[in-house]
Design an enzyme around this catalytic site. Structure first.
Site, PDB file in Angstrom:
ATOM      1  N   VAL A  90      28.865  46.381  31.701  1.00  0.00           N
ATOM      2  CA  VAL A  90      28.945  45.342  30.671  1.00  0.00           C
ATOM      3  C   VAL A  90      29.750  44.158  31.197  1.00  0.00           C
ATOM      4  O   VAL A  90      30.375  44.242  32.257  1.00  0.00           O
ATOM      5  CB  VAL A  90      29.564  45.901  29.374  1.00  0.00           C
ATOM      6  N   CYS A 277      31.792  35.615  39.480  1.00  0.00           N
ATOM      7  CA  CYS A 277      32.791  36.532  40.032  1.00  0.00           C
ATOM      8  C   CYS A 277      34.017  35.887  40.659  1.00  0.00           C
ATOM      9  O   CYS A 277      35.138  36.301  40.387  1.00  0.00           O
ATOM     10  CB  CYS A 277      32.144  37.429  41.079  1.00  0.00           C
TER      11      CYS A 277
HETATM   12  C1  UDX Z   1      29.707  37.135  44.997  1.00  0.00           C
HETATM   13  C2  UDX Z   1      29.914  38.092  46.199  1.00  0.00           C
HETATM   14  O1  UDX Z   1      29.307  37.532  47.366  1.00  0.00           O
HETATM   15  C3  UDX Z   1      29.320  39.445  45.875  1.00  0.00           C
HETATM   16  O2  UDX Z   1      29.568  40.349  46.931  1.00  0.00           O
HETATM   17  C4  UDX Z   1      29.940  39.950  44.575  1.00  0.00           C
HETATM   18  O3  UDX Z   1      29.379  41.198  44.222  1.00  0.00           O
HETATM   19  C5  UDX Z   1      29.734  38.955  43.460  1.00  0.00           C
HETATM   20  O4  UDX Z   1      30.251  37.681  43.827  1.00  0.00           O
HETATM   21  P1  UDX Z   1      27.666  35.650  44.111  1.00  0.00           P
HETATM   22  O5  UDX Z   1      28.707  34.996  43.254  1.00  0.00           O
HETATM   23  O6  UDX Z   1      26.431  36.143  43.464  1.00  0.00           O
HETATM   24  O7  UDX Z   1      28.304  36.924  44.861  1.00  0.00           O
HETATM   25  O8  UDX Z   1      27.214  34.635  45.272  1.00  0.00           O
HETATM   26  P2  UDX Z   1      27.845  34.167  46.661  1.00  0.00           P
HETATM   27  O9  UDX Z   1      26.762  34.125  47.653  1.00  0.00           O
HETATM   28  O10 UDX Z   1      29.036  34.941  47.039  1.00  0.00           O
HETATM   29  O11 UDX Z   1      28.263  32.655  46.376  1.00  0.00           O
HETATM   30  C6  UDX Z   1      29.332  32.306  45.514  1.00  0.00           C
HETATM   31  C7  UDX Z   1      29.546  30.810  45.538  1.00  0.00           C
HETATM   32  O12 UDX Z   1      30.080  30.394  46.794  1.00  0.00           O
HETATM   33  C8  UDX Z   1      28.265  29.994  45.351  1.00  0.00           C
HETATM   34  O13 UDX Z   1      28.532  28.907  44.506  1.00  0.00           O
HETATM   35  C9  UDX Z   1      27.937  29.538  46.765  1.00  0.00           C
HETATM   36  O14 UDX Z   1      27.179  28.373  46.785  1.00  0.00           O
HETATM   37  C10 UDX Z   1      29.312  29.328  47.329  1.00  0.00           C
HETATM   38  N1  UDX Z   1      29.362  29.392  48.801  1.00  0.00           N
HETATM   39  C11 UDX Z   1      29.040  30.556  49.444  1.00  0.00           C
HETATM   40  C12 UDX Z   1      29.777  28.291  49.540  1.00  0.00           C
HETATM   41  O15 UDX Z   1      30.085  27.237  48.980  1.00  0.00           O
HETATM   42  N2  UDX Z   1      29.821  28.389  50.907  1.00  0.00           N
HETATM   43  C13 UDX Z   1      29.516  29.540  51.570  1.00  0.00           C
HETATM   44  O16 UDX Z   1      29.603  29.547  52.803  1.00  0.00           O
HETATM   45  C14 UDX Z   1      29.100  30.655  50.814  1.00  0.00           C
HETATM   46  P1  ADP Z   2      27.037  40.999  34.496  1.00  0.00           P
HETATM   47  O1  ADP Z   2      26.871  39.741  35.307  1.00  0.00           O
HETATM   48  O2  ADP Z   2      28.390  41.627  34.683  1.00  0.00           O
HETATM   49  O3  ADP Z   2      25.925  41.966  34.643  1.00  0.00           O
HETATM   50  P2  ADP Z   2      25.931  40.134  31.937  1.00  0.00           P
HETATM   51  O4  ADP Z   2      26.585  39.327  30.867  1.00  0.00           O
HETATM   52  O5  ADP Z   2      24.756  39.586  32.671  1.00  0.00           O
HETATM   53  O6  ADP Z   2      27.121  40.535  32.952  1.00  0.00           O
HETATM   54  O7  ADP Z   2      25.471  41.545  31.338  1.00  0.00           O
HETATM   55  C1  ADP Z   2      26.242  42.372  30.553  1.00  0.00           C
HETATM   56  C2  ADP Z   2      25.358  42.986  29.441  1.00  0.00           C
HETATM   57  O8  ADP Z   2      26.089  44.030  28.801  1.00  0.00           O
HETATM   58  C3  ADP Z   2      24.930  42.015  28.352  1.00  0.00           C
HETATM   59  O9  ADP Z   2      23.516  41.981  28.287  1.00  0.00           O
HETATM   60  C4  ADP Z   2      25.543  42.613  27.057  1.00  0.00           C
HETATM   61  O10 ADP Z   2      24.690  42.476  25.929  1.00  0.00           O
HETATM   62  C5  ADP Z   2      25.698  44.078  27.435  1.00  0.00           C
HETATM   63  N1  ADP Z   2      26.707  44.795  26.648  1.00  0.00           N
HETATM   64  C6  ADP Z   2      27.991  44.437  26.414  1.00  0.00           C
HETATM   65  N2  ADP Z   2      28.630  45.387  25.694  1.00  0.00           N
HETATM   66  C7  ADP Z   2      27.735  46.383  25.474  1.00  0.00           C
HETATM   67  C8  ADP Z   2      27.788  47.668  24.792  1.00  0.00           C
HETATM   68  N3  ADP Z   2      28.915  48.113  24.219  1.00  0.00           N
HETATM   69  N4  ADP Z   2      26.655  48.420  24.770  1.00  0.00           N
HETATM   70  C9  ADP Z   2      25.523  47.982  25.364  1.00  0.00           C
HETATM   71  N5  ADP Z   2      25.419  46.806  26.020  1.00  0.00           N
HETATM   72  C10 ADP Z   2      26.495  46.007  26.076  1.00  0.00           C
END
Ligand code: UDX
Ligand code: ADP
Ligand code: UDX
Length: 474
Positions: A90, A277
């Site tokens: 979630v 993240c």
């Molecule tokens: C990140 C981690 O990579 C992943 O392992 C974790 O599970 C979730 O967070 P994500 O946020 O999906 O993944 O994408 P990522 O490719 O890491 O890029 C994050 C941001 O950094 C983006 O805005 C990207 O454009 C930027 N970025 C990345 C840069 O500006 N320069 C780089 O060299 C790499």
């Molecule tokens: P992530 O990027 O971490 O996957 P999202 O917001 O895309 O986060 O997804 C989280 C999902 O979890 C949402 O679709 C939300 O509706 C669901 N969620 C949150 N709380 C509960 C719950 N108690 N039971 C079932 N689904 C839930």
């Protein structure tokens, strides 16, 4: 001897739970996987031809197993009851109010999902935290489960953080660098970890499935994201020095990346990192450090986020000064709204902040993104609570259906996302130049363009981490 997992339930059908558990179903035909969510519209979308998230390769995976051993449902109770193993995936947004506001993770969703498991489970369950959570969340989950569970049902908690990156989620899940499983160092804890390790062993080489204690596993996830984000802030800090000196940040990245201790990946200077993240996890780490009475550590990590904010301000300032110190009434074509290419996700996207700054300067903004839904863009740009904000917004902002349309009559093109289709080998920049106001500016916030080629067309090109050619010869 540990139990074999035959039924998995995943709570949360989002960016993490959806792709991860779809891939588990795809790779483990003997396991029945049910992904549940409270959000009916989201589940309906997962059951339709139009999946709720865009991710290259995801459609094929889902379509080949949906209805066979992969199911999407809002019937959370049944899925929990039947499963041997439950992933909690979630959302864990940053808290918007109360203690730790702006830093700590809001664990309300994790807690309510955990309480739900305790309430309905009638048999033993392995409960796996998949969402990124602050260190020691597993402990809280265990307390909730143990004090609310039915007698006779045992719960073993594992931490199994997800490392997939959006845009490459399927590739990352098919061939992960590692799978990390954290457990309590007890007979039951180790057995539960072994059960989950067997699931991954269906396609991940055993030596890449690593087990460790719960707290190390939880902290490793925060640490990985903090170190990755830190690299981007470091190269972005260097990009500022490059712009001021005549060095070229791409050359610097290349040179330092050849050092095997540094490595070439994740050193692309940009307008700033986004995504759900990086910022969240670092702020989590800052909060954790402060609560552990480690103010210097907190300050160190806080600077990574501060540098990211500064990069966006600096880029905006550079645009303003290049456009003769005013954006009032000028048209800016913003190419890309997603936080990176190959995703429709906009969470914490740098484009949102930049557009906010452009609006404050009274610019007119035309936005084009190949994948982000129009409604999402309005949602991200609107300021909640401000009356009539959308009307004001729509006077200043338009959303277009192509890059050409966005650039029509514009004073500047601003590249915010590195979509391949914005490259000078794909877009016809001569055509764009012809329709723009002169001098026509391009601000490349992603370093995807061939500066010389565009300057030949007539553009004034400004790139992150590169000073203007004529200036560097002065
Ligand atoms: C990140 C981690 O990579 C992943 O392992 C974790 O599970 C979730 O967070 P994500 O946020 O999906 O993944 O994408 P990522 O490719 O890491 O890029 C994050 C941001 O950094 C983006 O805005 C990207 O454009 C930027 N970025 C990345 C840069 O500006 N320069 C780089 O060299 C790499
Ligand atoms: P992530 O990027 O971490 O996957 P999202 O917001 O895309 O986060 O997804 C989280 C999902 O979890 C949402 O679709 C939300 O509706 C669901 N969620 C949150 N709380 C509960 C719950 N108690 N039971 C079932 N689904 C839930
Ligand atoms: C460094 C650079 O590595 C080298 O490329 C450059 O030319 C000169 O500066 P040096 O200072 O000789 O070389 O040693 P290095 O191995 O880099 O170690 C520097 C310090 O960092 C040492 O005190 C070392 O103990 C410490 N270190 C290194 C750590 O604490 N942890 C590590 O993981 C690596």
């Amino acid at each position: 001897p540990h139990k074999k997992v035959s039924k998995i339930c995943c709570i949360g059908a989002g960016y993490v739970g959806g792709p991860t558990c779809a891939v588990i179903a795809y790779k483990c035909p003997d396991i029945i996987v049910t992904i549940v969510d409270l959000n009916q519209a989201r589940i309906d979308a997962w059951n339709s031809d139009n999946l709720p998230i865009y991710e290259p390769g995801l459609d094929d995976v889902v379509k080949s197993v949906r209805g066979k051993n992969l199911f999407f449902s809002t019937d959370v109770d049944t899925a929990i009851k039947e499963a041997d193993l439950i992933f909690v995936s979630v959302n864990t947004p940053t808290k918007k109010s109360g203690v730790g506001k702006g830093f700590a993770a809001d664990l309300g969703y994790v807690e309510s999902a955990t309480r739900h498991i305790a309430k309905v489970a009638e048999s033993d369950k392995i409960v796996v935290e998949k969402s990124t959570v602050p260190c020691r969340t597993a402990q809280s989950m265990r307390k909730i489960l143990e004090s609310n569970g039915k007698p006779g049902a045992r719960f073993d908690i594992l931490s199994n953080p997800e490392f997939l990156a959006e845009g490459t989620a399927i590739r990352d899940l098919f061939a992960p660098d590692r799978v990390l499983i954290g457990s309590l160092d007890t007979v039951y804890g180790r057995a539960a970890a072994a059960s989950l390790a067997d699931v991954y062993a269906n396609w991940v080489p055993r030596k890449q499935v690593i087990t460790m204690n719960l707290w190390s596993s939880e902290l490793s996830k925060l640490a990985a994201n903090a170190l990755l984000a830190q690299r981007i802030s470091s190269i972005n800090a260097l990009s500022a020095i490059c712009e001021a000196t005549g060095a070229d940040v791409d050359e610097v990245s290349y040179a330092v990346g050849l050092d095997s201790r540094i490595g070439p990946k994740f050193l692309k200077a940009s307008v700033g990192f986004g995504g759900s993240c990086f910022q969240k996890d670092i702020l989590n780490l800052v909060y954790l450090s402060e609560s552990l009475h480690l103010p210097d550590v907190a300050e160190y990590w806080r600077q990574v986020v501060e540098m990211n904010e500064s990069q966006k301000r600096r880029f905006t300032q550079h645009i303003i000064s290049s456009l003769f110190n005013t954006l009032t009434g000028k048209r800016l074509a913003v190419l890309g709204f997603a936080f990176k290419k190959d995703t429709g996700d906009t969470r914490e996207s740098a484009a949102i902040t930049l557009i906010k700054y452009f609006r404050q300067e009274q610019a007119k903004i035309a936005i084009y993104d190949p994948k982000v839904e129009e409604s999402q863009i309005w949602y991200d740009l609107a300021e909640p609570g401000v009356v009539d904000d959308l009307t004001a917004l729509k006077k200043q902002v338009t959303i277009t259906s192509s890059a050409y349309e966005a650039a029509q009559g514009a004073d500047a093109v601003v590249i915010c996302t590195e979509w391949d289709e914005f490259r000078d080998t794909k877009l016809d920049y001569e055509k764009i130049y012809a329709t723009m106001n002169k001098p026509a500016f391009i601000f490349d916030g992603r370093l995807i363009l061939n500066q010389k080629k565009l300057e030949k067309i007539g553009f004034k090109v400004e790139c992150i981490g590169r000073s203007r050619l004529e200036e560097s010869f002065e």
